[in-house]
Write an enzyme that holds these catalytic residues in place. Sequence first.
Site, short mmCIF file in Angstrom:
data_model
loop_
_atom_site.label_atom_id
_atom_site.label_comp_id
_atom_site.label_asym_id
_atom_site.label_seq_id
_atom_site.Cartn_x
_atom_site.Cartn_y
_atom_site.Cartn_z
N GLY A 48 27.99 2.17 65.15
CA GLY A 48 27.86 1.35 63.95
C GLY A 48 28.18 2.01 62.63
N GLU A 102 23.32 6.30 59.17
CA GLU A 102 23.05 5.18 60.08
C GLU A 102 23.60 3.89 59.47
OE1 GLU A 102 22.79 3.94 62.75
OE2 GLU A 102 20.80 4.00 63.63
N ASP A 103 23.94 2.94 60.31
CA ASP A 103 24.44 1.67 59.79
C ASP A 103 23.30 0.82 59.22
OD1 ASP A 103 23.31 1.23 62.30
OD2 ASP A 103 25.00 0.10 63.12
N ASP A 106 16.34 -1.34 61.04
CA ASP A 106 15.76 -2.66 61.24
C ASP A 106 14.26 -2.48 61.53
OD1 ASP A 106 15.46 -5.37 61.91
OD2 ASP A 106 16.43 -5.19 63.84
N LYS A 134 16.22 -3.24 56.39
CA LYS A 134 15.44 -4.49 56.40
C LYS A 134 13.96 -4.15 56.29
CE LYS A 134 18.47 -6.64 59.88
NZ LYS A 134 18.49 -7.30 61.22
N PHE A 155 20.21 -11.40 60.70
CA PHE A 155 21.20 -10.68 61.49
C PHE A 155 22.55 -10.66 60.78
CE2 PHE A 155 24.44 -10.15 64.76
CZ PHE A 155 23.94 -9.05 65.45
N ASP A 162 28.28 -5.07 64.69
CA ASP A 162 28.92 -6.02 65.59
C ASP A 162 27.98 -7.15 66.01
OD1 ASP A 162 27.29 -4.21 67.27
OD2 ASP A 162 28.15 -5.36 68.92
N ARG A 168 33.05 -5.59 63.97
CA ARG A 168 32.86 -4.28 63.32
C ARG A 168 33.95 -4.02 62.28
NH1 ARG A 168 28.99 -1.33 66.21
NH2 ARG A 168 28.97 -1.64 68.45
#
Length: 177
Positions: A48, A102-103, A106, A134, A155, A162, A168
Amino acid sequence: MENIKIKDKEFKPLIDSARIQTRITELAIELNSDLKGKNPLFLAILNGAFIFAADLMKGISIDCEISFVKLASYKGTKSSGSVLTLIGLDEDVNDRNIIIIEDIVDTGNTMTELLPKFNVFSPRSIKIATMFFKPAALVNPIKPDYVGFEIGNEFIVGYGLDYEGLGRNLNDVFVAI
Ligand code: 5GP
Ligand code: MG
């Protein structure tokens, strides 16, 4: 910008690429100043974070190194789910200032599993840089040090993230509707 459809799901625009690039420039300026003289080792988490890592590094002007690692999840014997294994860490992280790229954070479960894996080494410091965060979804005491955008508990796809393997490569970020 228009809505897009990936497989069965529809998404609407959330953050366009110009805003993303502006924010990354700001993050890079902050990192350059915080890490000057510390020869940091950036560890980007595949898959990611690959686009975020590449764009961020273009703005990093201090001496630094970058490497790419992957978290493989194996089904444990317990029904409780999977166990994460860190693969591709070839660098000596002892005494290094580590920045995990990191992408998205969550629930924070991934970071909560990843961070203790460094306990067998003696890094000088470990910080987390994440493109998206988030806060409302967080269920662990994880506090990312550098955050691109805080988003709601929804989301998203695009910019490295993705939906079932697709999306992506989108330059903008979209949110499921
Ligand atoms: P966490 O362990 O913090 O709950 O989640 C981390 C991982 O879940 C991310 O690295 C990413 O792979 C996935 N993830 C969490 N939220 C999203 C999202 O909104 N969109 C996508 N595409 N992946 C997400
Ligand atoms: Mg991920």
